[in-house]
Design a protein around this motif. Structure first.
Motif, PDB file in Angstrom:
ATOM      1  N   ALA A 252      16.899  21.770  -3.793  1.00 25.18           N
ATOM      2  CA  ALA A 252      15.714  21.811  -3.635  1.00 25.18           C
ATOM      3  C   ALA A 252      15.485  21.885  -5.184  1.00 25.18           C
ATOM      4  N   PHE A 253      16.086  21.944  -6.067  1.00 24.80           N
ATOM      5  CA  PHE A 253      15.650  21.643  -6.990  1.00 24.80           C
ATOM      6  C   PHE A 253      15.239  19.739  -7.742  1.00 24.80           C
ATOM      7  N   GLN A 254      15.428  19.118  -6.879  1.00 28.49           N
ATOM      8  CA  GLN A 254      15.589  17.773  -6.946  1.00 28.49           C
ATOM      9  C   GLN A 254      14.699  17.095  -6.499  1.00 28.49           C
ATOM     10  N   LEU A 255      14.614  15.930  -7.648  1.00 27.96           N
ATOM     11  CA  LEU A 255      13.091  15.160  -7.619  1.00 27.96           C
ATOM     12  C   LEU A 255      13.544  14.238  -6.328  1.00 27.96           C
ATOM     13  N   ARG A 256      13.066  14.027  -5.227  1.00 30.48           N
ATOM     14  CA  ARG A 256      12.850  13.060  -3.960  1.00 30.48           C
ATOM     15  C   ARG A 256      12.168  12.737  -4.014  1.00 30.48           C
ATOM     16  N   GLN A 257      11.999  11.389  -3.689  1.00 32.47           N
ATOM     17  CA  GLN A 257      11.281   9.973  -3.432  1.00 32.47           C
ATOM     18  C   GLN A 257      11.691   8.885  -1.984  1.00 32.47           C
ATOM     19  N   ASP A 258      10.513   9.511  -0.593  1.00 34.16           N
ATOM     20  CA  ASP A 258      10.844   8.574   0.032  1.00 34.16           C
ATOM     21  C   ASP A 258       9.909   7.325  -0.004  1.00 34.16           C
ATOM     22  N   VAL A 259      11.162   5.864   0.130  1.00 38.65           N
ATOM     23  CA  VAL A 259      10.786   4.892  -0.868  1.00 38.65           C
ATOM     24  C   VAL A 259       9.660   3.952   0.445  1.00 38.65           C
ATOM     25  N   ASP A 260       9.921   4.419   1.336  1.00 40.71           N
ATOM     26  CA  ASP A 260      10.077   3.295   3.111  1.00 40.71           C
ATOM     27  C   ASP A 260       8.281   4.249   3.269  1.00 40.71           C
ATOM     28  N   ALA A 261       8.499   5.389   3.333  1.00 40.55           N
ATOM     29  CA  ALA A 261       7.187   6.035   3.037  1.00 40.55           C
ATOM     30  C   ALA A 261       6.090   5.200   2.058  1.00 40.55           C
ATOM     31  N   LEU A 262       6.291   5.373   0.634  1.00 43.11           N
ATOM     32  CA  LEU A 262       5.958   4.888  -0.355  1.00 43.11           C
ATOM     33  C   LEU A 262       4.796   3.236   0.051  1.00 43.11           C
ATOM     34  N   TYR A 263       5.652   2.389   0.657  1.00 40.72           N
ATOM     35  CA  TYR A 263       5.558   1.515   0.978  1.00 40.72           C
ATOM     36  C   TYR A 263       4.127   1.133   2.175  1.00 40.72           C
ATOM     37  N   ARG A 264       4.558   2.635   2.957  1.00 38.59           N
ATOM     38  CA  ARG A 264       3.501   1.791   4.163  1.00 38.59           C
ATOM     39  C   ARG A 264       2.495   2.979   3.966  1.00 38.59           C
ATOM     40  N   MET A 265       2.467   2.868   1.858  1.00 36.16           N
ATOM     41  CA  MET A 265       0.778   3.363   1.918  1.00 36.16           C
ATOM     42  C   MET A 265       0.302   2.215   1.239  1.00 36.16           C
ATOM     43  N   LEU A 266       0.615   1.551   0.897  1.00 33.72           N
ATOM     44  CA  LEU A 266       0.402   0.453   0.463  1.00 33.72           C
ATOM     45  C   LEU A 266      -0.842   0.014   0.905  1.00 33.72           C
ATOM     46  N   PRO A 267      -1.498  -0.022   2.230  1.00 34.87           N
ATOM     47  CA  PRO A 267      -2.198  -0.981   3.036  1.00 34.87           C
ATOM     48  C   PRO A 267      -3.570   0.163   2.959  1.00 34.87           C
ATOM     49  N   VAL A 268      -3.109   2.106   2.710  1.00 35.08           N
ATOM     50  CA  VAL A 268      -4.298   2.500   2.350  1.00 35.08           C
ATOM     51  C   VAL A 268      -4.976   2.537   1.096  1.00 35.08           C
ATOM     52  N   TRP A 269      -3.536   2.515   0.043  1.00 34.07           N
ATOM     53  CA  TRP A 269      -4.619   2.456  -1.840  1.00 34.07           C
ATOM     54  C   TRP A 269      -5.256   1.510  -1.312  1.00 34.07           C
ATOM     55  N   LEU A 270      -4.607   0.122  -0.934  1.00 33.89           N
ATOM     56  CA  LEU A 270      -6.105  -1.253  -0.801  1.00 33.89           C
ATOM     57  C   LEU A 270      -6.750  -1.224  -0.014  1.00 33.89           C
ATOM     58  N   GLY A 271      -7.051  -0.669   1.550  1.00 37.77           N
ATOM     59  CA  GLY A 271      -8.423   0.293   2.004  1.00 37.77           C
ATOM     60  C   GLY A 271      -8.832   1.092   1.565  1.00 37.77           C
ATOM     61  N   GLU A 272      -8.651   1.561   0.101  1.00 37.31           N
ATOM     62  CA  GLU A 272      -9.690   2.457  -0.792  1.00 37.31           C
ATOM     63  C   GLU A 272      -9.755   1.332  -1.894  1.00 37.31           C
ATOM     64  N   PHE A 273      -9.522   0.309  -2.203  1.00 39.68           N
ATOM     65  CA  PHE A 273      -9.623  -0.385  -2.728  1.00 39.68           C
ATOM     66  C   PHE A 273     -10.943  -1.122  -2.257  1.00 39.68           C
ATOM     67  N   MET A 274     -10.746  -1.164  -1.240  1.00 43.32           N
ATOM     68  CA  MET A 274     -11.985  -2.415  -0.381  1.00 43.32           C
ATOM     69  C   MET A 274     -13.140  -1.774   0.278  1.00 43.32           C
ATOM     70  N   ARG A 275     -12.816  -0.074   0.571  1.00 47.01           N
ATOM     71  CA  ARG A 275     -14.340   0.610   0.333  1.00 47.01           C
ATOM     72  C   ARG A 275     -15.067   0.374  -0.935  1.00 47.01           C
ATOM     73  N   LEU A 276     -14.561   0.679  -1.931  1.00 45.03           N
ATOM     74  CA  LEU A 276     -14.556   0.520  -3.466  1.00 45.03           C
ATOM     75  C   LEU A 276     -15.731  -0.854  -3.383  1.00 45.03           C
ATOM     76  N   VAL A 277     -15.649  -1.636  -2.940  1.00 44.18           N
ATOM     77  CA  VAL A 277     -15.611  -3.421  -3.543  1.00 44.18           C
ATOM     78  C   VAL A 277     -16.838  -3.303  -2.722  1.00 44.18           C
ATOM     79  N   ASP A 278     -17.246  -2.552  -1.313  1.00 46.44           N
ATOM     80  CA  ASP A 278     -17.189  -2.656  -0.121  1.00 46.44           C
ATOM     81  C   ASP A 278     -19.499  -1.886  -0.465  1.00 46.44           C
ATOM     82  N   GLU A 279     -18.979  -0.537  -1.395  1.00 49.11           N
ATOM     83  CA  GLU A 279     -19.921   0.134  -1.643  1.00 49.11           C
ATOM     84  C   GLU A 279     -20.460  -0.284  -3.364  1.00 49.11           C
TER      85      GLU A 279
END
Length: 382
Positions: A252-279
């Motif tokens: 329980a006291f170990q750091l974990r990173q789901d790398v596959d889930a990390l890459y699934r977030m990329l389109p969302v991060w880019l979408g936030e960029f595009m939102r700020l471009v639109d605004e």
């Protein structure tokens, strides 16, 4: 208006290259080190700093490292430290469970009584702290504010945190979600000073806006600590185990990173960029410096691929990163980047700087727009 007028950093010890990493974080098995070499090819970090010595001892805490970074910042500042009315800190895991990091840093610095805020998340906690300080100064609540981030990840990577737990596989390796971070995260601290007027010498960064959004409504936790995932994928907090030993045994006291889930977030991060471009907050062609934090070069390559496809790519020659030489220092990273950029002699008055900090914890994306301004006597700047 709000300006970054000074910055500083503290990195413990000498730079540690890839050949000597295992001497600092400890050796689990030859197989684990082979996995480490694969991760290093992906992240392309050449050197980093560790607050933990090879023998497993340390002279540091996050509070002490961040205190050093703040002192370095104040050494470059024009104001007296007693004029600072607000202190905001950020980290992934504090030295103590209680109290907050800001209280510890305040005590470390010995400054007079002030207002403070402790932000705890992952990388984007830095931008949470920055925005809180930005709003405090912008509202006129405080004349000046200190903001910083610090991390001490290496203390969780020693073999003793894994040996004898359910996490270690028969060949002495760790599951990918645990092994990845051992070879990616490192230690250090950095800080900036925000004021209601630019410095009277040198260049300052006017903070024009800060935007941060969580997308935890769409994602399960991706980077975790203090819990164990069951067969159904649900997280059990460490405190829900029968006792502290059972929690530790389960990993329980170990750091974990789901790398596959990390890459699934990329389109969302880019979408936030595009939102700020639109605004109208971001104009990609007008960005002179893209001060971006990312955890691995492979992630950068995927970002470039998606941004190019979407037609919003900021040319790579405008990107500013110090990942290769200073590593991934989590909540300290964007402040390390800003400090290095301010001291790089690359900035010119009138240029624009766009900061970007994605966070994989449970999907957060933060951006900040800044403008380089020249010296001002400060007497009528508000």
């Amino acid at each position: 208006m709000v300006y970054i007028t000074a910055s500083g950093q503290f990195l413990p010890g000498d730079p540690v290259d890839n050949a000597h990493m295992a001497d600092h974080i400890g050796r689990l098995s030859p197989q684990a080190e082979r996995l480490g070499r694969l991760v290093l090819r992906q992240n392309r970090i050449a050197t980093r700093h560790y607050a933990m010595k090879p023998d497993g001892t340390t002279d540091w805490t996050i509070a002490k490292m961040l205190g050093q970074a703040v002192r370095s910042t104040l050494d470059d500042a024009e104001i007296d430290a007693k004029q600072v009315g607000y202190l905001a800190t950020s980290t992934t895991q504090n030295d103590l469970m209680v109290p907050g990091l800001a209280s510890q840093v305040h005590g470390e610095l010995g400054l007079p009584p002030l207002e403070l805020a402790s932000m705890q998340s992952v990388c984007a906690s830095s931008m949470m702290a920055l925005k809180s300080a930005y709003l405090q100064v912008k509202s006129g609540e405080h004349r000046a504010a200190l903001v910083g981030g610090g991390e001490f990840a290496s203390r969780y990577f020693r073999p003793g945190f894994y040996e004898g737990t359910d996490s270690v596989l028969q060949d002495g390796t760790l599951p990918g979600d645990a092994g990845f971070l051992r070879w990616t995260l490192s230690d250090g601290a950095a800080a900036v000073l925000l004021e209601d007027r630019p410095a009277s010498r040198g260049l300052s960064l006017r903070v024009d806006w800060v935007s941060l959004r969580s997308f935890a409504d769409r994602f399960e936790p991706c980077m975790t600590a203090g819990s164990v995932r069951d067969r159904e994928g649900s997280l059990t907090p460490w405190s829900h185990h029968e006792n502290i030993r059972a929690a530790a045994q389960a990993g329980a006291f170990q750091l974990r990173q789901d790398v596959d889930a990390l890459y699934r977030m990329l389109p969302v991060w880019l979408g936030e960029f595009m939102r700020l471009v639109d605004e109208g907050l971001i104009e990609p062609d007008a960005v002179d410096w893209f001060a971006i934090h990312y955890s691995a070069h492979s992630l950068r390559e995927e970002m470039i691929k998606q941004a190019t496809k979407a037609g919003c790519m900021i040319p790579e020659e405008r990107w500013f990163s110090n990942l290769a030489t200073k590593g991934n220092v989590g909540a300290a990273s964007i402040f390390l980047i800003l400090d290095d950029l301010l001291k790089s002699a690359k900035l010119e008055e009138g240029q624009t700087v766009l900061c970007a900090v994605p966070e994989s914890g449970q999907c957060v994306m933060a951006y900040a727009g800044m403008t380089v301004v020249g010296p001002h006597d400060g007497r009528d700047a508000k």
